[in-house]
Design an enzyme around this catalytic site. Structure first.
Site, PDB file in Angstrom:
ATOM      1  N   ASP A   1       0.875  -1.172   0.000  1.00 33.35           N
ATOM      2  CA  ASP A   1       0.000   0.000   0.000  1.00 33.35           C
ATOM      3  C   ASP A   1       0.911   1.220   0.000  1.00 33.35           C
ATOM      4  O   ASP A   1       1.489   1.581   1.023  1.00 33.35           O
ATOM      5  CB  ASP A   1      -0.896  -0.013   1.233  1.00 33.35           C
ATOM      6  CG  ASP A   1      -1.871   1.146   1.265  1.00 33.35           C
ATOM      7  OD1 ASP A   1      -2.251   1.647   0.184  1.00 33.35           O
ATOM      8  OD2 ASP A   1      -2.257   1.563   2.378  1.00 33.35           O
TER       9      ASP A   1
ATOM     10  N   GLU B   1      -1.196  -1.236  -4.937  1.00 36.20           N
ATOM     11  CA  GLU B   1      -2.447  -0.528  -5.184  1.00 36.20           C
ATOM     12  C   GLU B   1      -2.190   0.683  -6.078  1.00 36.20           C
ATOM     13  O   GLU B   1      -1.177   1.372  -5.935  1.00 36.20           O
ATOM     14  CB  GLU B   1      -3.054  -0.074  -3.862  1.00 36.20           C
ATOM     15  CG  GLU B   1      -4.464   0.465  -4.001  1.00 36.20           C
ATOM     16  CD  GLU B   1      -5.114   0.688  -2.658  1.00 36.20           C
ATOM     17  OE1 GLU B   1      -6.075  -0.038  -2.356  1.00 36.20           O
ATOM     18  OE2 GLU B   1      -4.663   1.567  -1.913  1.00 36.20           O
TER      19      GLU B   1
ATOM     20  N   ASP C   1      -2.335   0.787   7.385  1.00 37.25           N
ATOM     21  CA  ASP C   1      -1.682   0.639   6.081  1.00 37.25           C
ATOM     22  C   ASP C   1      -1.253  -0.807   5.841  1.00 37.25           C
ATOM     23  O   ASP C   1      -1.292  -1.299   4.716  1.00 37.25           O
ATOM     24  CB  ASP C   1      -0.477   1.585   5.978  1.00 37.25           C
ATOM     25  CG  ASP C   1      -0.890   3.041   6.142  1.00 37.25           C
ATOM     26  OD1 ASP C   1      -1.655   3.524   5.288  1.00 37.25           O
ATOM     27  OD2 ASP C   1      -0.465   3.685   7.115  1.00 37.25           O
TER      28      ASP C   1
END
Length: 169
Positions: A8, A68, A140
Site C-alpha cells: 500500500d 495498489e 496501512d
C-alpha cells in the site's frame, strides 16, 4: 505454495503484507509499515523507503507482488509525491525480478469485502476473517494484506504457480 506481498504505497507510511497461498488456502506470514521521516528532503525519504522495503523482500522472499493504484486527489503536489512513493513500491519488486500486479482501490475493496466502496474498518474486518489471528501493525499494513489477498484471488498468485509447475515439468 506461493508467497505474495501486497504493498500500500505511501510517502509517510508504506504498508506491506505477506501471505502464503496454497490453492484456495491463505495464511498470514508478516505485515508492517515502512516509515519515512517528515522534515527531510524528498530524495532521502524515498531512499529510506526503498531501503526498508528491500529489507522486507530480502527477509520474506515473496515470489510475486501487488501494488495498489494511486488515486488522484485535489492536491497536485501531494498526488505527485504519492506517485513517487508508488514508484518505489513498483521498483523494489522489479529489482527482485518479480512480476507486479496493480489493483485499483475499489477492486481491492470489492474482492475482500464484496463492495467497492467499503471503508477501512470493513476491509480490516474481512482481512481478519480470511487470515484468522492476524495482528496488524497499522491500517496501512491491513490495506497491504488486502492487496495481497486480491492478487491471490485475481490470478496473480495462481498464474505464477501454474508457470512454475510448467517450468518444473
Amino acid at each position: 505454495m506461493i508467497r505474495v506481498i501486497g504493498i500500500d504505497p505511501g510517502l509517510r507510511n508504506m504498508g506491506w503484507g505477506v501471505i502464503d497461498v496454497a490453492g484456495s488456502k491463505l495464511s498470514h506470514v508478516a505485515n508492517g509499515i515502512c516509515h519515512s521521516e517528515t522534515g527531510i528532503e524528498l530524495a532521502e525519504r524515498l531512499l529510506s523507503l526503498h531501503a526498508q522495503l528491500t529489507r522486507v523482500f530480502v527477509t520474506y522472499r515473496p515470489q510475486t507482488a501487488a501494488v495498489e493504484h494511486t488515486f488522484v486527489n485535489k492536491d497536485g503536489v501531494a498526488t505527485l509525491k504519492l506517485g513517487q512513493a508508488r514508484g518505489i513500491a513498483l521498483l523494489v519488486p522489479a529489482q527482485m525480478g518479480l512480476s507486479v500486479g496493480e489493483y485499483a482501490p475499489n477492486n481491492v475493496k470489492k474482492t475482500v469485502v464484496g463492495v467497492g466502496h467499503a471503508d477501512k474498518g470493513q476491509v480490516a474486518h474481512m482481512v481478519r476473517m480470511q487470515l484468522p489471528g492476524v495482528q496488524f501493525e497499522g491500517p496501512d499494513a491491513a490495506d497491504a494484506l488486502a492487496i495481497a489477498i486480491t492478487h491471490a484471488h485475481h490470478g496473480g498468485a495462481s498464474s505464477f504457480a501454474a508457470a512454475v509447475a510448467r517450468a518444473s515439468a
